[in-house]
Design a protein around this motif. Structure first.
Motif, PDB file in Angstrom:
ATOM      1  N   CYS A 166     -12.664 -51.590  17.596  1.00  2.18           N
ATOM      2  CA  CYS A 166     -11.891 -51.037  18.701  1.00  2.18           C
ATOM      3  C   CYS A 166     -12.768 -50.972  19.939  1.00  2.18           C
ATOM      4  O   CYS A 166     -13.948 -50.619  19.858  1.00  2.18           O
ATOM      5  CB  CYS A 166     -11.412 -49.626  18.381  1.00  2.18           C
ATOM      6  SG  CYS A 166     -10.196 -49.525  17.062  1.00  2.18           S
ATOM      7  N   VAL A 167     -12.177 -51.315  21.074  1.00  2.00           N
ATOM      8  CA  VAL A 167     -12.863 -51.218  22.353  1.00  2.00           C
ATOM      9  C   VAL A 167     -11.918 -50.511  23.320  1.00  2.00           C
ATOM     10  O   VAL A 167     -10.768 -50.927  23.479  1.00  2.00           O
ATOM     11  CB  VAL A 167     -13.222 -52.613  22.913  1.00  2.00           C
ATOM     12  CG1 VAL A 167     -13.919 -52.490  24.253  1.00  2.00           C
ATOM     13  CG2 VAL A 167     -14.092 -53.379  21.936  1.00  2.00           C
ATOM     14  N   LEU A 168     -12.402 -49.451  23.940  1.00  2.00           N
ATOM     15  CA  LEU A 168     -11.624 -48.750  24.947  1.00  2.00           C
ATOM     16  C   LEU A 168     -12.024 -49.302  26.306  1.00  2.00           C
ATOM     17  O   LEU A 168     -13.210 -49.301  26.659  1.00  2.00           O
ATOM     18  CB  LEU A 168     -11.871 -47.243  24.879  1.00  2.00           C
ATOM     19  CG  LEU A 168     -11.086 -46.411  25.886  1.00  2.00           C
ATOM     20  CD1 LEU A 168      -9.581 -46.550  25.659  1.00  2.00           C
ATOM     21  CD2 LEU A 168     -11.504 -44.953  25.797  1.00  2.00           C
ATOM     22  N   LEU A 169     -11.034 -49.786  27.056  1.00  2.35           N
ATOM     23  CA  LEU A 169     -11.279 -50.442  28.341  1.00  2.35           C
ATOM     24  C   LEU A 169     -10.526 -49.732  29.456  1.00  2.35           C
ATOM     25  O   LEU A 169      -9.429 -49.226  29.243  1.00  2.35           O
ATOM     26  CB  LEU A 169     -10.792 -51.896  28.289  1.00  2.35           C
ATOM     27  CG  LEU A 169     -11.343 -52.758  27.176  1.00  2.35           C
ATOM     28  CD1 LEU A 169     -10.474 -53.982  26.975  1.00  2.35           C
ATOM     29  CD2 LEU A 169     -12.763 -53.164  27.518  1.00  2.35           C
ATOM     30  N   LYS A 170     -11.127 -49.726  30.619  1.00  2.00           N
ATOM     31  CA  LYS A 170     -10.443 -49.262  31.824  1.00  2.00           C
ATOM     32  C   LYS A 170     -10.799 -50.236  32.927  1.00  2.00           C
ATOM     33  O   LYS A 170     -11.981 -50.403  33.242  1.00  2.00           O
ATOM     34  CB  LYS A 170     -10.850 -47.846  32.202  1.00  2.00           C
ATOM     35  CG  LYS A 170     -10.045 -47.313  33.360  1.00  2.00           C
ATOM     36  CD  LYS A 170     -10.294 -45.857  33.591  1.00  2.00           C
ATOM     37  CE  LYS A 170      -9.385 -45.354  34.706  1.00  2.00           C
ATOM     38  NZ  LYS A 170      -9.612 -43.940  34.930  1.00  2.00           N
ATOM     39  N   GLY A 219      -1.795 -49.889  33.806  1.00  8.87           N
ATOM     40  CA  GLY A 219      -2.306 -48.931  34.782  1.00  8.87           C
ATOM     41  C   GLY A 219      -3.037 -47.766  34.133  1.00  8.87           C
ATOM     42  O   GLY A 219      -3.458 -46.840  34.815  1.00  8.87           O
ATOM     43  N   VAL A 220      -3.173 -47.819  32.821  1.00 14.75           N
ATOM     44  CA  VAL A 220      -3.859 -46.776  32.058  1.00 14.75           C
ATOM     45  C   VAL A 220      -4.942 -47.434  31.210  1.00 14.75           C
ATOM     46  O   VAL A 220      -4.961 -48.660  31.060  1.00 14.75           O
ATOM     47  CB  VAL A 220      -2.862 -45.993  31.160  1.00 14.75           C
ATOM     48  CG1 VAL A 220      -1.850 -45.223  32.000  1.00 14.75           C
ATOM     49  CG2 VAL A 220      -2.152 -46.921  30.187  1.00 14.75           C
ATOM     50  N   PRO A 221      -5.860 -46.653  30.634  1.00  8.14           N
ATOM     51  CA  PRO A 221      -6.869 -47.264  29.752  1.00  8.14           C
ATOM     52  C   PRO A 221      -6.210 -48.055  28.622  1.00  8.14           C
ATOM     53  O   PRO A 221      -5.068 -47.785  28.230  1.00  8.14           O
ATOM     54  CB  PRO A 221      -7.637 -46.057  29.210  1.00  8.14           C
ATOM     55  CG  PRO A 221      -7.474 -45.011  30.256  1.00  8.14           C
ATOM     56  CD  PRO A 221      -6.081 -45.214  30.791  1.00  8.14           C
ATOM     57  N   VAL A 222      -6.943 -49.033  28.105  1.00 11.49           N
ATOM     58  CA  VAL A 222      -6.449 -49.912  27.044  1.00 11.49           C
ATOM     59  C   VAL A 222      -7.346 -49.777  25.820  1.00 11.49           C
ATOM     60  O   VAL A 222      -8.566 -49.900  25.923  1.00 11.49           O
ATOM     61  CB  VAL A 222      -6.436 -51.391  27.504  1.00 11.49           C
ATOM     62  CG1 VAL A 222      -6.054 -52.314  26.358  1.00 11.49           C
ATOM     63  CG2 VAL A 222      -5.511 -51.574  28.686  1.00 11.49           C
TER      64      VAL A 222
END
Length: 112
Positions: A83-87, A22-25
């Motif tokens: 690294c990849v920041l996902l939402k 439920g939070v960014p990954v």
């Protein structure tokens, strides 16, 4: 590596973790070939520290490129470490190569 970092064994598990969050990954992609091993070990420490500091605000996933090939392709990963920041499955930020803790935090700052 910290207990706060998920280590999926395959793409289906990777996708399950993303869907459940439920939070960014922060998806951290690693490699096991000789030139990737040492930079990935250094990044393990960095990502582990970030996972501890951002507990509750960020889910961290350490995905081996060879075990999660569909995710690797989906997010355009061409090298390790990356690294990849996902939402909600959408890419918010991307970083490639060994990064310091400060560089990873900077990648996250605008989105957490």
């Amino acid at each position: 590596m910290t207990k706060r970092v998920h280590r999926p064994r395959e793409d289906a598990e990777f996708d399950f973790i993303l869907g459940k969050s439920g939070v960014p990954v922060l998806a951290y992609f690693t490699g096991t070939w000789p030139k990737a091993i040492e930079p990935c070990r250094v990044m393990d420490l960095v990502v582990g520290a970030v996972a501890d500091d951002c507990a509750g605000r960020l889910t961290v996933v350490r995905a081996d490129i060879t075990r999660c090939p569909a995710a690797t392709e989906r997010y355009g990963i061409t090298g390790a470490p990356s690294c990849v920041l996902l939402k909600e499955g959408e890419v918010l930020a991307h970083g490639t190569g060994p990064m310091t803790t400060a560089e990873v935090r900077q990648l996250l700052d605008d989105h957490l």
